[in-house]
Structures are given as structure tokens and as C-alpha cells.
Motif scaffolding. Sequence first.
Motif, short mmCIF file in Angstrom:
data_model
loop_
_atom_site.label_atom_id
_atom_site.label_comp_id
_atom_site.label_asym_id
_atom_site.label_seq_id
_atom_site.Cartn_x
_atom_site.Cartn_y
_atom_site.Cartn_z
N ALA A 53 0.80 -1.04 -0.07
CA ALA A 53 -0.21 0.08 -0.10
C ALA A 53 0.72 1.15 -0.07
N ILE A 54 2.04 1.37 0.16
CA ILE A 54 3.04 2.27 0.49
C ILE A 54 3.53 2.71 -0.94
N ARG A 55 3.07 3.75 -1.53
CA ARG A 55 3.78 4.26 -2.76
C ARG A 55 4.28 5.63 -2.79
N PRO A 56 5.25 5.74 -3.46
CA PRO A 56 6.29 4.67 -4.24
C PRO A 56 6.59 3.70 -2.89
N GLY A 57 6.93 2.57 -3.43
CA GLY A 57 7.55 1.56 -2.68
C GLY A 57 8.65 1.67 -1.92
N ILE A 58 9.02 1.02 -0.72
CA ILE A 58 10.12 1.32 0.08
C ILE A 58 10.55 -0.26 0.28
N LYS A 59 12.10 0.00 0.54
CA LYS A 59 12.76 -1.30 0.70
C LYS A 59 12.73 -1.72 2.26
N TRP A 60 12.78 -2.95 2.49
CA TRP A 60 12.55 -3.59 3.92
C TRP A 60 13.39 -4.86 3.89
N ARG A 61 13.86 -4.99 5.18
CA ARG A 61 14.21 -6.34 5.50
C ARG A 61 13.27 -7.04 6.25
N GLU A 62 13.29 -8.26 6.63
CA GLU A 62 12.41 -9.10 7.45
C GLU A 62 12.99 -9.98 8.65
N GLY A 63 12.65 -9.58 9.74
CA GLY A 63 13.25 -10.48 11.03
C GLY A 63 12.60 -11.58 10.79
N PRO A 64 13.16 -12.62 11.98
CA PRO A 64 12.46 -13.78 12.29
C PRO A 64 11.32 -13.79 12.53
N ALA A 65 10.20 -14.89 12.24
CA ALA A 65 9.20 -15.16 12.72
C ALA A 65 9.57 -15.72 14.17
N HIS A 66 8.70 -15.36 15.34
CA HIS A 66 9.09 -15.68 16.55
C HIS A 66 7.71 -16.19 17.38
N ILE A 67 8.03 -17.26 18.23
CA ILE A 67 6.95 -17.70 19.01
C ILE A 67 7.15 -17.12 20.38
N SER A 68 5.98 -16.62 21.34
CA SER A 68 6.34 -16.39 22.70
C SER A 68 5.07 -17.13 23.36
N ALA A 69 5.55 -18.06 24.06
CA ALA A 69 4.52 -19.19 24.85
C ALA A 69 3.81 -18.01 26.01
N HIS A 70 2.52 -18.13 26.14
CA HIS A 70 1.77 -17.39 27.18
C HIS A 70 1.82 -18.59 28.37
N ARG A 71 2.01 -17.87 29.52
CA ARG A 71 2.06 -18.57 30.73
C ARG A 71 0.93 -18.31 31.62
N ASP A 72 0.40 -19.35 32.43
CA ASP A 72 -0.51 -19.12 33.50
C ASP A 72 0.01 -18.02 34.56
#
Length: 193
Positions: A53-72
Motif C-alpha cells: 500500500a506504500i507508494r512509491p514502494g520502500i525497501k525493507w528487511r524481514e526479521g525472524p518469525a518468533h513464538i512467545s509462549a503464554h504462561r498461566d
Amino acid sequence: MRLWKFPRVVASVMLVSGCLGGCSVFRGDDHERANVKQAVKRIDSALDDTFKAIRPGIKWREGPAHISAHRDSFTNTANGEVGVDRKRYVRTKVSKAKLDELIKAVYKHWWAAGYEIGEMNPRGPSFSATGSDGCVIHFSVGGYGNISVSASVDVSSDAVSGDIWGEEGDKFPKAPNGGPDYAPDVRDPYWSK
């Protein structure tokens, strides 16, 4: 005497129910919960859609997908829910003059896509939005003009916290001090004016 006890009882009930409720964006037990792989696809889709949706386009880098376990909150054990998130770092240098334009483009796109926009923090600046499926997406400007967009969604899983194997993201160049370099490095004539 009874009037004096009533507020204490109500306050106690509210405190206990708030602690037992925990933090979750699930919409109820009948909500169909996605697995971790589906969650990664959902957050990547939200991030892709935002950057398109951003015009003109911009360059980016992607970080890792991460899991955060929820705790009681009482037992400190995993409760079967995890948060899956990923962050993208804008690599195009965006001038202060063009920053407002970028913020408006992202804000308008999220609003038009049906996200519920949260409060905007003028410091930074930063703001977030929540989709009807519980996907939360966040725009943030950090120190030195570093801009990032992140997305997260909660799912039902017994996975442990950490980066998701196979979803490591881009290889970041090293900064002069040896740490990862998130600073913008691409000069675009439009955005850097």
C-alpha cells in the motif's frame, strides 16, 4: 456497615477475575484457532499488504518469525496459547518531511482494510491496529529514524518460545560495532527529500 463491605467485596471479585482471565485475544472457546504455520502466513499477509500500500514502494528487511509462549499467571506454566510475531525493518531512508506522508498512507490503508486503529503515540511516533481475527499490526519509528512494522497473532499451540525454524527472515548485515544493523541504508530520491 454493609455499605462499607460491599465495595471491598466488588473490588476483590474484580481483582481475582482479572488475574484468572489472563491475557488473550481469542474471541471465545468456539473461535477456530489457527496453528503456528497458519499464523505465520496470516502475519506475513498483513505485512505484505501493508508494504504494497506504500507508494512509491520502500525497501525493507524481514526479521525472524518468533513464538512467545503464554504462561498461566498463578502457576507459571504454559497454558497452550502462543503469540506468533514478525517484524520488518524499513531500509529506505525516510526524511522527516516525508515521514508524515508515510504514516498517513499506512494509517489510511489499515483503516480501509477494516482494522480497528488503536491510540497513536506521538512520541516516536507509533500506532497499532487490530483485525477482526485478532491479528495486531504495529507501526513504529524508533531512534535515528529507524522505522519498523510488526504483526502478531495468538494461536493455540504447545510450542515453546523462540524463533520458528525455517522462518529466519533476512540475513542482516553487521553494524560497525558487530551487532545487527537495522539502520536505513538505502537512499531513495523520493523518500529522502
